[in-house]
Design an enzyme around this catalytic site. Structure first.
Site, PDB file in Angstrom:
ATOM      1  N   HIS A 175    -102.366 -45.803 -18.318  1.00  0.00           N
ATOM      2  CA  HIS A 175    -100.962 -45.885 -17.733  1.00  0.00           C
ATOM      3  C   HIS A 175     -99.620 -45.710 -18.556  1.00  0.00           C
ATOM      4  CE1 HIS A 175     -98.932 -48.264 -14.142  1.00  0.00           C
ATOM      5  NE2 HIS A 175     -97.881 -47.504 -14.627  1.00  0.00           N
ATOM      6  N   GLU A 227    -102.655 -42.889 -14.473  1.00  0.00           N
ATOM      7  CA  GLU A 227    -101.794 -43.620 -13.614  1.00  0.00           C
ATOM      8  C   GLU A 227    -100.286 -44.022 -13.983  1.00  0.00           C
ATOM      9  OE1 GLU A 227    -104.386 -46.955 -12.784  1.00  0.00           O
ATOM     10  OE2 GLU A 227    -102.965 -48.326 -14.074  1.00  0.00           O
ATOM     11  N   HIS A 256    -106.694 -54.401 -10.765  1.00  0.00           N
ATOM     12  CA  HIS A 256    -105.663 -55.361 -11.136  1.00  0.00           C
ATOM     13  C   HIS A 256    -106.464 -56.716 -10.852  1.00  0.00           C
ATOM     14  CE1 HIS A 256    -101.660 -55.732 -12.439  1.00  0.00           C
ATOM     15  NE2 HIS A 256    -101.638 -56.882 -11.792  1.00  0.00           N
TER      16      HIS A 256
END
Length: 237
Positions: free
Chosen positions: A43, A70, A190
């Site tokens: 990310h 991401e 997450h």
């Protein structure tokens, strides 16, 4: 089989804290694959506080499993993804000043923007996933903008798991069923950990992939990457 993609941002955070190239994120990714990880996630953020854009270029050369990039699709991010051509891009609406991702997309409000971005990625053969809160409306919106998958934002599940796991997972179950009915693949990520992943995987039908970073890397400080990766794979099976 639910695929395990390991987010290696925290490995890059540790490297950047001291400078230099230890631990090496490319070698770490290769090791994770050898331990059984079925994907690698990164990310990159605009300030490059963990994964750097240069890391993505190097990882593209060596990753043999599924590469998932991401991030918030600004122009620099879009250019990076189109150059790397990963198997999957996950769109996350995080602002530049947030510590970590803290909300999913409003797929209704940002319908036109998401539709444009997703069509560009799909035109280049990149599977596109949209990070969403466990909301039926947001799931429906993701289907309308042309996403291939949704990634369910699982922070609320993780926070509620210890107190009442059945209550915590209920909205995710409804959203998974809705996503499946609309032809969407289902990812999750997450705050998933060895403590709460097994119940989630057993309860949520049609789950394709989980992306785990902070918890997995933290757990590996005690038990080692290989042991922890294999533990996740066992729970996911």
């Amino acid at each position: 089989m639910i695929r395990l993609s390991v987010n290696i941002n925290k490995i890059a955070t540790l490297r950047n804290a001291r400078g230099g190239d230890t631990p090496n994120v490319v070698e770490s990714a290769k090791n994770l694959e050898s331990f059984g990880a079925q994907g690698i996630t990164v990310h990159p953020r605009p300030d490059e506080r963990h994964i750097r854009y240069a890391d993505v270029n190097e990882l593209t050369k060596v990753i043999k499993t599924e590469f998932n990039i991401e991030g918030n699709p600004n122009q620099k991010f879009i250019a990076l993804v189109l150059d790397a051509k990963p198997a999957q891009v996950t769109l996350v609406p995080d602002g530049e000043d947030v510590l970590t991702s803290n909300a999913g997309w409003d797929t209704i409000k940002h319908k036109d923007f998401l539709k444009e971005v997703i069509s560009e990625f799909k035109a280049h053969g990149i599977r596109t996933s949209v990070f969403v809160d466990p909301s039926l409306q947001m799931i429906q919106g993701a289907a309308e903008v042309g996403a291939d998958r949704v990634e369910l934002f699982t922070e609320a599940y993780a926070q509620g798991y210890i107190k009442d796991k059945e209550k915590a997972i209920a909205p995710y179950l409804k959203c998974a069923e809705e996503a499946k009915s609309l032809g969407l693949g289902i990812n999750a990520g997450h705050d998933l950990s060895l403590e709460n992943i097994e119940y989630f995987a057993q309860t949520i039908p049609f789950l394709d992939e989980v992306s785990i970073g902070h918890a997995l890397i933290s757990e590996a400080l005690y038990d080692g990457l290989e042991v922890v990766v294999k533990s996740y794979l066992k729970k996911l099976s």
